[in-house]
Design an enzyme around this catalytic site. Structure first.
Site, PDB file in Angstrom:
ATOM      1  N   GLN A   1       0.384  -6.267  -3.779  1.00 41.09           N
ATOM      2  CA  GLN A   1      -0.774  -6.391  -2.884  1.00 41.09           C
ATOM      3  C   GLN A   1      -1.823  -5.339  -3.237  1.00 41.09           C
ATOM      4  OE1 GLN A   1       1.996  -6.035   0.644  1.00 41.09           O
ATOM      5  NE2 GLN A   1       0.739  -7.699   1.430  1.00 41.09           N
TER       6      GLN A   1
ATOM      7  N   SER B   1       4.057  -3.261   4.743  1.00 35.21           N
ATOM      8  CA  SER B   1       4.335  -3.468   6.171  1.00 35.21           C
ATOM      9  C   SER B   1       4.657  -4.944   6.441  1.00 35.21           C
ATOM     10  CB  SER B   1       3.126  -3.040   6.997  1.00 35.21           C
ATOM     11  OG  SER B   1       1.999  -3.828   6.622  1.00 35.21           O
TER      12      SER B   1
ATOM     13  N   ASP C   1      -5.028  -1.447  -7.478  1.00 31.73           N
ATOM     14  CA  ASP C   1      -5.346  -0.222  -8.214  1.00 31.73           C
ATOM     15  C   ASP C   1      -4.884  -0.206  -9.669  1.00 31.73           C
ATOM     16  OD1 ASP C   1      -2.501   0.438  -8.033  1.00 31.73           O
ATOM     17  OD2 ASP C   1      -2.928   0.965  -5.961  1.00 31.73           O
TER      18      ASP C   1
ATOM     19  N   HIS D   1      -3.731  -9.761  -4.655  1.00 31.64           N
ATOM     20  CA  HIS D   1      -4.972  -9.430  -3.939  1.00 31.64           C
ATOM     21  C   HIS D   1      -6.077  -9.008  -4.911  1.00 31.64           C
ATOM     22  CE1 HIS D   1      -2.848  -8.740   0.207  1.00 31.64           C
ATOM     23  NE2 HIS D   1      -3.010 -10.006  -0.090  1.00 31.64           N
TER      24      HIS D   1
ATOM     25  N   ALA E   1       0.803  -1.225   0.000  1.00 32.63           N
ATOM     26  CA  ALA E   1       0.000   0.000   0.000  1.00 32.63           C
ATOM     27  C   ALA E   1       0.839   1.279   0.000  1.00 32.63           C
ATOM     28  CB  ALA E   1      -0.928  -0.004   1.205  1.00 32.63           C
TER      29      ALA E   1
ATOM     30  N   CYS F   1     -17.522 -13.987 -11.772  1.00 37.61           N
ATOM     31  CA  CYS F   1     -18.639 -14.838 -11.367  1.00 37.61           C
ATOM     32  C   CYS F   1     -18.133 -15.922 -10.415  1.00 37.61           C
ATOM     33  CB  CYS F   1     -19.283 -15.470 -12.591  1.00 37.61           C
ATOM     34  SG  CYS F   1     -20.507 -16.717 -12.146  1.00 37.61           S
TER      35      CYS F   1
ATOM     36  N   CYS G   1     -25.248 -17.430 -15.652  1.00 37.93           N
ATOM     37  CA  CYS G   1     -25.254 -18.807 -15.142  1.00 37.93           C
ATOM     38  C   CYS G   1     -26.019 -18.904 -13.826  1.00 37.93           C
ATOM     39  CB  CYS G   1     -23.832 -19.344 -14.974  1.00 37.93           C
ATOM     40  SG  CYS G   1     -22.995 -18.813 -13.463  1.00 37.93           S
TER      41      CYS G   1
ATOM     42  N   THR H   1       0.057   5.030  -1.762  1.00 38.78           N
ATOM     43  CA  THR H   1      -0.355   6.212  -0.993  1.00 38.78           C
ATOM     44  C   THR H   1       0.214   7.482  -1.620  1.00 38.78           C
ATOM     45  OG1 THR H   1       1.425   5.724   0.568  1.00 38.78           O
ATOM     46  CG2 THR H   1      -0.786   5.160   1.260  1.00 38.78           C
TER      47      THR H   1
END
Ligand code: ZN
Length: 248
Positions: free
Chosen positions: A100, A190, A103, A118, A22, A126, A152, A26
């Protein structure tokens, strides 16, 4: 430690794998959705709005909540860190960016070898037949009163990893590249979210050298060859200059 050590680590490397978190985003103005201290979780229970159980309990509410927040990501632009990694890939020195972040900014900066472990906010998938659709289409359909359902019959879920979910197949590839790399460069993570954080000791035990740049100290600093606690943007700009890479 200094940027000198990081420069030496990278200048001889042939199979760099970057692991980004992250902190990389930022600086493009993107809040850390999974972090406990971004204010979001003070008002909302993460087990309701960011877990697979919460999604199943209220799929429409989930789209209403996240549709707007994900929509804001479209206006964000890559920064120096994204561009440095794209430049290393163009030079042939970087085999993969494991991220991770959801975006899409590594792609926007020109990286092609990106593993989004992620998931990505751009897609929905789906839960039955696994077909993908652009997320914004599903958000629009839900806003106009339709259910987020596939032809479906199964539910369509944003293709991001929620609390309580397994990681996507990209993670198996991430493990492979990690075992084969000679340097793992960890940026803005982190290293507290597992199993992704476990890639760092995996790289180390597979014989790679580890470099970590993050604002705050983390759990694997001791194992790293180079650790730099600094703001990423300025450090990566300077590093690119030293390595003769253009951040176009
Ligand atoms: Zn389906």
């Amino acid at each position: 430690m200094s940027l000198d050590a990081l420069e030496r680590l990278l200048s001889g490397a042939k199979r760099i794998v970057a692991l980004t978190g992250a902190g990389v985003s930022t600086e493009s103005g993107i809040p850390d959705f999974r972090s406990a201290n971004n204010g979001l979780w003070e008002e909302h229970d993460p087990m309701e709005i960011a877990s697979i159980g919460g999604f199943h309990r209220d799929p429409r509410g989930f789209y209403a909540f996240w549709g707007e927040r994900f929509g804001e990501l479209r206006e964000k632009r890559p920064n120096a860190t994204h561009r440095l990694l794209a430049a290393l890939e163009r030079e042939g020195a970087l085999t993969s960016v494991i991220t991770q972040n959801i975006d899409g900014l590594h792609h926007a900066a020109g990286s092609e070898r990106v593993l989004e472990v992620h998931g990505s906010y751009r897609r929905a998938r789906c839960l039955g037949c696994r077909a993908t659709t652009p997320l914004e289409d599903v958000v629009r359909r839900v806003a106009s009163g339709e259910a987020p359902e596939c032809s479906c019959g199964a539910l369509i879920k944003p293709d991001v990893v929620l609390f309580g979910e397994m990681l996507p197949p990209a993670f198996a590839l991430a493990e492979r590249y990690t075992r084969e790399c000679d340097v793992m460069l960890v940026l803005g993570s982190s290293l507290t979210v597992h199993p992704v954080a476990g890639l760092v000791p995996l790289a180390h035990s597979s014989g790679a050298k580890v470099g970590i740049v993050n604002r705050d100290p983390g759990p694997y600093d001791e194992l790293a060859e180079v650790t730099l606690h600094a703001e990423l943007g300025a450090s990566m700009t300077e590093l690119a200059e030293r390595l003769g890479l253009s951040l176009r």
